[in-house]
Scaffold this motif. Structure first.
Motif, PDB file in Angstrom:
ATOM      1  N   LEU A  19       0.833  -1.206   0.000  1.00 34.65           N
ATOM      2  CA  LEU A  19       0.000   0.000   0.000  1.00 34.65           C
ATOM      3  C   LEU A  19       0.866   1.254   0.000  1.00 34.65           C
ATOM      4  N   LEU A  20       1.912   1.220   0.858  1.00 35.96           N
ATOM      5  CA  LEU A  20       2.816   2.360   0.920  1.00 35.96           C
ATOM      6  C   LEU A  20       3.489   2.569  -0.431  1.00 35.96           C
ATOM      7  N   GLY A  21       3.868   1.456  -1.040  1.00 38.98           N
ATOM      8  CA  GLY A  21       4.516   1.532  -2.350  1.00 38.98           C
ATOM      9  C   GLY A  21       3.588   2.104  -3.394  1.00 38.98           C
ATOM     10  N   ALA A  22       2.303   1.768  -3.315  1.00 40.13           N
ATOM     11  CA  ALA A  22       1.340   2.328  -4.260  1.00 40.13           C
ATOM     12  C   ALA A  22       1.304   3.840  -4.139  1.00 40.13           C
ATOM     13  N   GLY A  23       1.300   4.327  -2.885  1.00 39.86           N
ATOM     14  CA  GLY A  23       1.291   5.771  -2.675  1.00 39.86           C
ATOM     15  C   GLY A  23       2.521   6.431  -3.252  1.00 39.86           C
ATOM     16  N   PHE A  24       3.704   5.879  -2.933  1.00 41.20           N
ATOM     17  CA  PHE A  24       4.951   6.449  -3.447  1.00 41.20           C
ATOM     18  C   PHE A  24       4.960   6.434  -4.965  1.00 41.20           C
ATOM     19  N   CYS A  25       4.544   5.289  -5.520  1.00 44.21           N
ATOM     20  CA  CYS A  25       4.576   5.105  -6.970  1.00 44.21           C
ATOM     21  C   CYS A  25       3.766   6.189  -7.659  1.00 44.21           C
ATOM     22  N   MET A  26       2.518   6.402  -7.196  1.00 45.40           N
ATOM     23  CA  MET A  26       1.658   7.363  -7.877  1.00 45.40           C
ATOM     24  C   MET A  26       2.104   8.788  -7.585  1.00 45.40           C
ATOM     25  N   GLY A  27       2.507   9.056  -6.341  1.00 47.38           N
ATOM     26  CA  GLY A  27       2.891  10.416  -5.979  1.00 47.38           C
ATOM     27  C   GLY A  27       4.058  10.904  -6.798  1.00 47.38           C
ATOM     28  N   PHE A  28       5.153  10.135  -6.792  1.00 52.59           N
ATOM     29  CA  PHE A  28       6.336  10.600  -7.519  1.00 52.59           C
ATOM     30  C   PHE A  28       6.208  10.329  -9.011  1.00 52.59           C
ATOM     31  N   GLY A  29       5.396   9.316  -9.363  1.00 52.94           N
ATOM     32  CA  GLY A  29       5.221   9.015 -10.781  1.00 52.94           C
ATOM     33  C   GLY A  29       4.451  10.087 -11.514  1.00 52.94           C
ATOM     34  N   SER A  30       3.631  10.893 -10.783  1.00 50.06           N
ATOM     35  CA  SER A  30       2.862  11.915 -11.486  1.00 50.06           C
ATOM     36  C   SER A  30       3.570  13.262 -11.468  1.00 50.06           C
ATOM     37  N   GLU A  70       2.028  11.334 -21.089  1.00 50.27           N
ATOM     38  CA  GLU A  70       1.164  10.847 -20.032  1.00 50.27           C
ATOM     39  C   GLU A  70       1.318   9.348 -19.834  1.00 50.27           C
ATOM     40  N   SER A  71       1.908   8.667 -20.844  1.00 47.69           N
ATOM     41  CA  SER A  71       1.961   7.209 -20.717  1.00 47.69           C
ATOM     42  C   SER A  71       2.740   6.793 -19.473  1.00 47.69           C
ATOM     43  N   THR A  72       3.769   7.589 -19.082  1.00 50.97           N
ATOM     44  CA  THR A  72       4.494   7.204 -17.865  1.00 50.97           C
ATOM     45  C   THR A  72       3.597   7.324 -16.641  1.00 50.97           C
ATOM     46  N   ALA A  73       2.740   8.353 -16.626  1.00 54.93           N
ATOM     47  CA  ALA A  73       1.798   8.472 -15.505  1.00 54.93           C
ATOM     48  C   ALA A  73       0.849   7.291 -15.504  1.00 54.93           C
ATOM     49  N   ILE A  74       0.468   6.819 -16.701  1.00 48.26           N
ATOM     50  CA  ILE A  74      -0.457   5.688 -16.757  1.00 48.26           C
ATOM     51  C   ILE A  74       0.257   4.420 -16.291  1.00 48.26           C
ATOM     52  N   TYR A  75       1.564   4.293 -16.625  1.00 45.97           N
ATOM     53  CA  TYR A  75       2.308   3.140 -16.102  1.00 45.97           C
ATOM     54  C   TYR A  75       2.280   3.159 -14.577  1.00 45.97           C
ATOM     55  N   SER A  76       2.562   4.338 -13.977  1.00 46.76           N
ATOM     56  CA  SER A  76       2.543   4.394 -12.504  1.00 46.76           C
ATOM     57  C   SER A  76       1.170   4.068 -11.980  1.00 46.76           C
ATOM     58  N   LEU A  77       0.129   4.552 -12.686  1.00 43.62           N
ATOM     59  CA  LEU A  77      -1.234   4.262 -12.234  1.00 43.62           C
ATOM     60  C   LEU A  77      -1.481   2.765 -12.226  1.00 43.62           C
TER      61      LEU A  77
ATOM     62  N   PHE B 247      -5.081  11.022 -11.509  1.00 46.01           N
ATOM     63  CA  PHE B 247      -4.650   9.661 -11.182  1.00 46.01           C
ATOM     64  C   PHE B 247      -4.283   9.569  -9.706  1.00 46.01           C
ATOM     65  N   ALA B 248      -3.525  10.570  -9.235  1.00 49.08           N
ATOM     66  CA  ALA B 248      -3.106  10.553  -7.833  1.00 49.08           C
ATOM     67  C   ALA B 248      -4.320  10.588  -6.912  1.00 49.08           C
TER      68      ALA B 248
END
Lengths: 86, 259, 307
Positions: A19-30, A70-77, B247-248
């Motif tokens: 869960l923590l990783g999901a948060g980090f992934c989306m936060g920094f990925g966007s 945006e594709s990188t943001a979609i990968y993080s999503l 997304f976030a």
């Protein structure tokens, strides 16, 4: 710490890190895509000002560029979703 | 006074401090641009002053959101909590504060930049003043969307979003010596993850949309006759650049709601 | 800190300057302390304070415009007429610039009355009206919030064991500090007017095509994200005005509390209530216009545009 405690702990801790990783992934990925898409659209605005008659060409290029950025943001999503429903 | 009360007070300070940091930078930029414009066109002093006030009032919005959250956190920290020693609840407060603080950082800086660019454009081409003022307000408002998402997530956390489903209270304690249960561990991860996702997710889009706003204001000032097309490119471009923060928001809501 | 509390504390002070005290009494309540839902019907809860405040604000906006519009004259316009003409001109220019010269005029009545209504809403905390009770059973107000809370002793007139509140006229506060009102307005203006005009001008097919935005196979994958993006418009427009007005209310009630409700922080009222209230009402109106224009705008270049 005996065998039993370890067995009980391992599940929740794995899930918690997921869960923590999901948060980090989306936060920094966007962070990056947000900046990059803004940069692309900003340059498109300037280009439209310089050559208003090429509007539709510039507009199409901007949309394609933003979609690729945006594709990188979609990968993080996607990764974040996988982690969140781990 | 438990660990959760302390966490709420720390989060209160963090939210307001970070929120004021971004808004302060933005407000300074607006004032600088308006002073420069006044020096360039002394005859238009009162108009630039008026536009500076309007721009600053909108730039301040993220700081006011941070104030709302820190005020709620202050009251949450002051009153007796149901679980004053729960690590998950402490993380909930800390994460709500950090989410709002970091989210306000980007939008504060960004909306200041937009207003700066618009004011300088006004001084260069006074004829497009009215159009630029409207574009400035729209640009600032869109820059702040990320901050608003952060506000939504913080308020959701503070209203007990997800905390009610925590099964922490009645679970058997896992570690013999450390009083923490499985529900608490998951709660910590969930709140921390949601806060980080939304806080940092808001920054990138906010600064990116601010950059579009800057370019649009500059271009509109230079080439007013292409205004309709610049605006159209600007609107669609920022709607697309918004999506990373959306997304976030989705991920943060999923992390909070999924019990 | 509820306004009722402010009023009752004020009553305990010696009052050397009645007017200043009266103005301090209009310290706005913060939404956490807003009156709880007073009526639950079919699973929906209604807050009678918000409803009454909205009705008062709407009536005030209507009466204001009617008063400004008396004795209209072409050659010798009165001051009110000039003010009204400025407002109408501003929004006509805004609508024509954003939506288009032909369609803009059609939306003017909606946009203009939205602004006037929000303006009246945001000005409500300037009028010091406390909580008033009519026909309720007398109770001992321990926490001085002007409302009956469970646990407070009361005189049971009709012997049913339950406190009968009678009719409570709610103290004046901005209805925009309740999220319900901004959300409702956002639904009306973004969904009904905006998406409605999208269907009207582009047809159902053209409207639905937007949800598959880049088109093709990617478009199908983007569908849920586009839906969330449309919902984010509602969130962003409604939380903006709510957060700003609510934040201003918090600042003013905190400062009034620091001044012990003795002196009114008039400068802060001027900035946070009047100035920010007008700016935020205008920003809401402008964003609503922009969202409508994204669906209804006339084609920027009819010649060879494919956007």
């Amino acid at each position: 710490m005996n065998e039993e405690t370890v067995r009980l702990l391992i599940g929740p801790i794995t899930q918690a890190f997921a869960l923590l990783g999901a948060g980090f992934c989306m936060g920094f990925g966007s962070l990056g895509p947000g900046l990059g898409e803004g940069y692309a659209a900003g340059k498109a605005c300037e280009a439209v000002a310089r050559r208003p008659e090429e509007y539709s060409q510039i507009f199409r290029t901007m949309l394609v560029g933003q979609a690729v950025t945006e594709s990188t943001a979609i990968y993080s999503l996607v990764v974040a979703l996988i982690l969140a429903f781990h | 006074m438990g660990i959760a009360n302390v966490a709420a007070l720390i989060a209160c300070a963090l939210a307001m401090g970070l929120g004021a940091l971004g808004a302060g930078l933005g407000l300074g930029n607006v004032a600088r641009a308006s002073l420069r414009s006044m020096a360039r066109q002394p005859a238009k002093d009162p108009e630039f002053f008026r536009y500076m006030l309007v721009g600053q009032a909108i730039t301040e919005t993220p700081a006011i959101f941070a104030l709302v959250v820190s005020f709620l956190l202050y009251f949450a920290g002051g009153r007796a909590l149901e679980a004053p020693n729960s690590p998950a609840q402490s993380l909930m407060f800390l994460s709500a504060g950090l989410c709002m603080g970091i989210g306000a950082l980007g939008s504060g800086i960004g909306s200041g930049l937009v207003a700066k660019e618009a004011l300088e454009g006004m001084s260069r081409y006074p004829s497009s003043q009215g159009q630029l003022a409207i574009l400035m307000m729209i640009g600032q408002a869109w820059t702040q969307t990320g901050g608003i998402f952060a506000l939504v997530i913080s308020l959701f956390m503070l209203n007990g979003g997800g905390f009610n489903q925590l099964s922490g209270a009645n679970d058997p304690l896992l570690w013999g010596s450390i009083p923490i249960s499985a529900g608490e561990i998951l709660g910590i991860a969930r709140f921390a993850g949601a806060g980080i996702a939304m806080g940092f997710g808001a920054v990138g889009s906010s600064v990116g949309i601010a950059y579009i706003g800057c370019s649009a204001c500059r271009s509109l000032a230079d080439v007013p006759e292409a205004g309709q097309r610049i605006k159209s490119a600007y609107f669609i471009g920022s709607a697309t650049a918004q999506s990373p923060s959306v997304f976030a928001l989705i991920i943060a809501l999923i992390l909070l709601i999924r019990g | 800190m509820h306004r009722g509390e402010v009023m009752s504390r004020m009553g305990k002070k010696a009052a050397p300057a009645a007017l200043v005290l009266l103005l301090a009494g209009c310290g706005p309540a913060h939404a956490g302390m807003r009156n709880p839902p007073s009526l639950v019907l079919w699973g929906m809860s209604f807050n009678h304070a918000t409803i009454i405040h909205c009705a008062i604000a709407a009536a005030a906006a209507y009466i204001l415009v009617r008063l400004l519009a008396v004795n209209l004259s072409r050659d010798h316009p009165r001051r009110g007429q000039v003010v009204l003409e400025t407002i109408v001109d501003t929004f006509l220019v805004l609508a024509r610039q954003t939506i288009g010269p032909k369609r803009g005029g059609w939306y003017l009545p909606y946009i203009g009355s939205l602004f006037l209504f929000l303006f009246a809403c945001n000005m409500m905390s300037l009028f010091p009206v406390p909580n008033l009770h009519f026909g309720g059973e007398t109770f001992n107000d321990y926490n001085n919030n002007g409302l009956y809370d469970p646990g407070e002793p009361f005189i049971d007139m009709n012997g049913d064991g339950v406190h009968n509140p009678g009719f409570q006229f709610p103290a004046f506060e901005e209805p925009t500090t309740d999220l319900t009102l901004p959300l409702t307005l956002a639904v009306i203006f973004v969904v009904i007017l905006g998406h409605g005009s999208g269907i009207r001008f582009h047809g159902v097919r053209g409207y639905l095509k937007e949800y598959f935005s880049p088109g093709g196979l990617i478009g199908i994958g983007m569908f849920p994200l586009n839906v969330v993006g449309k919902l984010a418009e509602l969130i962003s427009i409604s939380f903006r005005i709510f957060g700003n007005i609510f934040g201003g209310a918090i600042i003013m009630s905190t400062v009034s509390g620091l001044l012990h409700y003795f002196v009114a922080p008039l400068g802060m009222y001027g900035y946070f209530s009047v100035f920010c209230g007008v700016i935020q009402a205008f920003v809401f109106t402008m964003l609503a216009t922009t969202y409508i224009s994204m669906e209804a705008a006339e084609d920027p270049d009819p010649g060879h545009g494919d956007a």
